[in-house]
Every structure is written in C-alpha cells, then in structure tokens.
Design a protein around this motif. Structure first.
Motif, short mmCIF file in Angstrom:
data_model
loop_
_atom_site.label_atom_id
_atom_site.label_comp_id
_atom_site.label_asym_id
_atom_site.label_seq_id
_atom_site.Cartn_x
_atom_site.Cartn_y
_atom_site.Cartn_z
N PRO A 59 1.73 -23.01 -36.84
CA PRO A 59 1.16 -23.38 -38.15
C PRO A 59 2.17 -23.13 -39.27
CG PRO A 59 0.40 -21.20 -37.52
CD PRO A 59 1.24 -21.70 -36.38
N ASN A 60 1.80 -23.53 -40.46
CA ASN A 60 2.56 -23.23 -41.66
C ASN A 60 2.08 -21.86 -42.15
OD1 ASN A 60 4.01 -23.14 -44.01
ND2 ASN A 60 3.14 -24.99 -44.90
N TRP A 61 2.72 -20.80 -41.68
CA TRP A 61 2.20 -19.44 -41.82
C TRP A 61 1.94 -19.06 -43.28
CZ3 TRP A 61 0.68 -16.91 -37.58
CH2 TRP A 61 1.21 -17.34 -36.34
N LEU A 62 2.89 -19.31 -44.15
CA LEU A 62 2.76 -18.92 -45.55
C LEU A 62 2.29 -20.05 -46.45
CD1 LEU A 62 6.01 -16.76 -45.95
CD2 LEU A 62 3.66 -15.93 -45.69
N SER B 32 -0.57 -13.66 -42.28
CA SER B 32 0.89 -13.52 -42.27
C SER B 32 1.33 -12.36 -43.16
CB SER B 32 1.53 -14.82 -42.76
OG SER B 32 1.12 -15.92 -41.99
N LEU B 33 0.73 -12.25 -44.34
CA LEU B 33 1.03 -11.12 -45.22
C LEU B 33 0.59 -9.81 -44.59
CD1 LEU B 33 0.00 -12.65 -48.67
CD2 LEU B 33 2.32 -12.29 -47.81
N LYS C 194 -5.16 -19.89 -54.10
CA LYS C 194 -5.61 -18.51 -54.30
C LYS C 194 -6.02 -17.83 -52.98
CE LYS C 194 -7.28 -19.37 -59.00
NZ LYS C 194 -6.11 -18.76 -59.65
N ALA C 195 -5.53 -18.35 -51.87
CA ALA C 195 -5.89 -17.79 -50.57
C ALA C 195 -5.25 -16.43 -50.33
CB ALA C 195 -5.50 -18.74 -49.44
N SER C 196 -4.18 -16.11 -51.05
CA SER C 196 -3.52 -14.82 -50.88
C SER C 196 -3.53 -14.00 -52.17
CB SER C 196 -2.07 -15.02 -50.41
OG SER C 196 -1.33 -15.72 -51.40
N GLU C 197 -4.33 -14.40 -53.13
CA GLU C 197 -4.39 -13.65 -54.39
C GLU C 197 -5.16 -12.36 -54.19
OE1 GLU C 197 -5.62 -14.43 -59.06
OE2 GLU C 197 -4.80 -16.01 -57.81
N VAL D 23 -1.40 -3.62 -52.55
CA VAL D 23 -0.41 -4.64 -52.19
C VAL D 23 -0.15 -5.57 -53.37
CG1 VAL D 23 -2.21 -6.14 -51.22
CG2 VAL D 23 0.17 -6.46 -50.54
N PHE D 24 1.11 -5.83 -53.63
CA PHE D 24 1.47 -6.73 -54.74
C PHE D 24 2.80 -7.43 -54.47
CE2 PHE D 24 3.89 -7.38 -58.69
CZ PHE D 24 3.07 -8.31 -59.31
N GLU D 25 3.84 -6.67 -54.10
CA GLU D 25 5.19 -7.22 -54.05
C GLU D 25 5.30 -8.41 -53.11
OE1 GLU D 25 4.44 -4.09 -53.54
OE2 GLU D 25 5.62 -2.76 -54.85
N THR D 26 4.76 -8.28 -51.90
CA THR D 26 4.89 -9.38 -50.93
C THR D 26 4.15 -10.62 -51.41
OG1 THR D 26 3.03 -8.39 -49.72
CG2 THR D 26 5.25 -7.88 -48.94
N VAL D 27 3.00 -10.42 -52.03
CA VAL D 27 2.24 -11.57 -52.55
C VAL D 27 3.02 -12.27 -53.65
CG1 VAL D 27 0.12 -12.26 -53.73
CG2 VAL D 27 0.03 -10.54 -51.92
N LYS D 28 3.57 -11.49 -54.56
CA LYS D 28 4.30 -12.07 -55.69
C LYS D 28 5.54 -12.82 -55.23
CE LYS D 28 5.67 -12.94 -59.85
NZ LYS D 28 5.07 -14.08 -60.57
N MET D 29 6.25 -12.27 -54.28
CA MET D 29 7.54 -12.86 -53.89
C MET D 29 7.40 -13.99 -52.89
SD MET D 29 10.06 -9.57 -53.64
CE MET D 29 8.93 -8.65 -52.61
N LEU D 30 6.42 -13.92 -52.01
CA LEU D 30 6.34 -14.89 -50.92
C LEU D 30 5.35 -16.03 -51.17
CD1 LEU D 30 6.47 -12.49 -47.85
CD2 LEU D 30 8.29 -13.95 -48.71
N THR D 31 4.24 -15.76 -51.84
CA THR D 31 3.21 -16.79 -51.96
C THR D 31 2.76 -17.03 -53.39
OG1 THR D 31 1.36 -15.22 -51.68
CG2 THR D 31 2.35 -16.15 -49.68
#
Length: 307
Positions: free
Chosen positions: A160-163, A172-173, A256-259, A242-250
C-alpha cells in the motif's frame, strides 16, 4: 526565677542549628523553585486564562468569552478526529513498545558476551534525531521504491501507500513510534533487572522453579513492579505527546487521518493564530494527561511491591 524564665525563652543550640539548616535548604532550593514558577506554573496559569478568551496573535485586544471555546470543542470535528487518532496511536504504541522493550531487556540481560553491543544498537533510535531519520522512514515506506513494498512484492502481496493512504498512515506512524520507544523502555527495564537480587533466583530454584518462565513469573515480574509502573507512565505520556513524526512526514494528512492532538493545537495556535482556542485545547490535553496518570497510579500502584 527570672533567670530561669529568660533561659526558657533562649533557643537551644539544636534549635538554632535546625533554623540555620532550614534557611540554607531554602536558599539552595530557591533557584529551582524560581525556575519551576517561571517556566511551568506561570505558563500553565497563562494558558488556562487564555482558554477563556478570544485572543488572536496580531490583535492587541481580546475579551473574555467564558466557556465558549470549550463548548465549541464539543462540536469541532477536527478536534474529535485528532482525539480519536491520538487514542488509537497510544493504544498501539504504548503496549507494544512496553512488551518489546521488556523482551529485548530480558534477552540482553541473558547475553554475557555482546551485552554492550546490543544495548547500543537498540538505544540508537533514542539518540538519533527524528528529523534526520524521517528521510529514512520516508524511503522505507515509499510506495514504489521503498524496500518494505519491495519485500511484499516478492511474496506476491501488493504494497500500500503507507504514508499516503488514510487507512494505513496512522499504523505507519505507530511503527515509527514503536521503533522510537523500544530502546528507551529497554534501558529502563535493564536498570530494573540489574537491581533484582540474584539470591532470589537461587531461592526460587531451590523452591522448585526450574524453568526460566517459572523464575520470571515468581521473581522477575513481581520485582519489576516499580519499574513497570514508571515505564507504563512514561510510554503513555510520550505516545499522547506525539508531534514530530506527524509534522515532518504527513502534516496531518491525508484527509486529517494522521492529525493528532498536539498537531491540532499547533495548527490553531501558530497557523490560524487563534491562541485562545488553542489554549482551551491545551487545557483539555493537560487534563487528559493528568487523568491518565491518576488512573495508572490508582490501578497499578496497588499491585506494585516496593523493596
């Protein structure tokens, strides 16, 4: 008689010494108290106050709106979605990282020759900069050139398209969050395992605990109670934050699936500049953390054996 009364009013040498020690203790603690007041208590008080206002960055005036911000939160679909995403992320990352951290710690504790090497390897994710590692994870999860999908294609499974897909981005996160947390939990568990007296294992062996599994449940697990309580508290708190990975990757996407909560607070406060509304979100976020910690200590502390 007067001399006796005067003598009774004169502090003794022990009392004078105690007063001097108390004064010295307060003087030594004063810098820490001042920093706590300046950087923790006053900001928290300011956030609570701003949560009852409509303050926006760039505008000099604001007014008190009472509980209007909190009432608006109840109907805010973005807030509800970020709260749900944070709950799902925490429910995945915290227990899995605790179990894996304990398992790795037990394996390293039983390894005599390469113990230092494995400690370093598993602790590397903790010491690594997530900003630098984000590029690596983007490559791993890439839908076309990523090694993860390449391995799946060898088994005949379409990757799949993971991110980039709404149904896989949060998982994925979570994988990245587990990778970040296992090494830190491992170090904490190793400290707890080192503190267990070896005599207890010998006594358990004499009492009939022949297998490693028996010794784990009779000795290791009960003696790890205080460490487990601390690890559970830290793991849940870090997962909620959690914040950094969300901000940088998605950047909270797709759709808003990873917000998550901290990302929503960041958006409201520093992108849309609605500081009053963001402060109300922050108060709710802090309240959630406090409730989680109280529940953990209420449930787990009763089962912890302190030595």
């Amino acid at each position: 008689m007067s001399s006796v009364a005067v003598a009774g009013r004169v502090p003794s040498a022990a009392a004078l010494r105690q007063r001097s020690e108390d004064r010295t203790a307060w003087l030594l603690a004063l810098p820490a108290i001042a920093l706590l007041l300046l950087f923790v208590l006053l900001p928290v008080a300011a956030v609570i106050f701003l949560g009852f206002t409509d303050f926006e960055l760039g505008y000099g005036k604001f007014r008190l709106v009472g509980f209007e911000n909190y009432a608006h939160l109840l109907g805010d679909r973005t807030f509800r979605r970020s709260l749900w995403n944070t709950s799902v992320y925490t429910a995945i990352v915290a227990p899995v990282s605790i179990v894996l951290g304990l398992g790795v710690a037990l394996l390293i504790e039983g390894e005599e020759r390469a113990r230092g090497f494995f400690r370093t390897v598993y602790f590397l994710p903790v010491a690594s900069l997530i900003v630098a590692m984000a590029t690596v994870w983007q490559y791993i999860f890439h839908p076309t050139i990523g090694p993860l999908n390449a391995l799946l294609s060898l088994a005949g499974i379409p990757g799949p398209n993971w991110l980039g897909a709404s149904n896989t981005v949060l998982y994925s996160l979570s994988i990245i969050g587990i990778w970040q947390s296992v090494g830190f939990n491992m170090v904490l568990f190793l400290a707890g395992l080192t503190a267990i007296p070896r005599e207890l294992y010998a006594a358990a062996h004499v009492d009939g605990a022949r297998s490693a599994l028996d010794r784990f449940f009779l000795v290791t697990w009960p003696m790890l109670g205080p460490t487990m309580l601390f690890v559970v508290t830290i793991s849940i708190t870090n997962a909620v934050k959690v914040f950094e990975t969300v901000k940088m990757l998605t950047d909270g996407g797709p759709n808003k699936a990873s917000e998550v909560l901290l990302f929503t607070i960041y958006q409201e406060g520093f992108v849309y500049l609605r500081v009053g509304y963001a402060s109300a979100m922050t108060v709710v976020f802090l309240a959630i953390l406090v409730v989680l910690m109280l529940l953990q200590y209420r449930v787990l502390d009763r089962r912890v054996h302190y030595t």
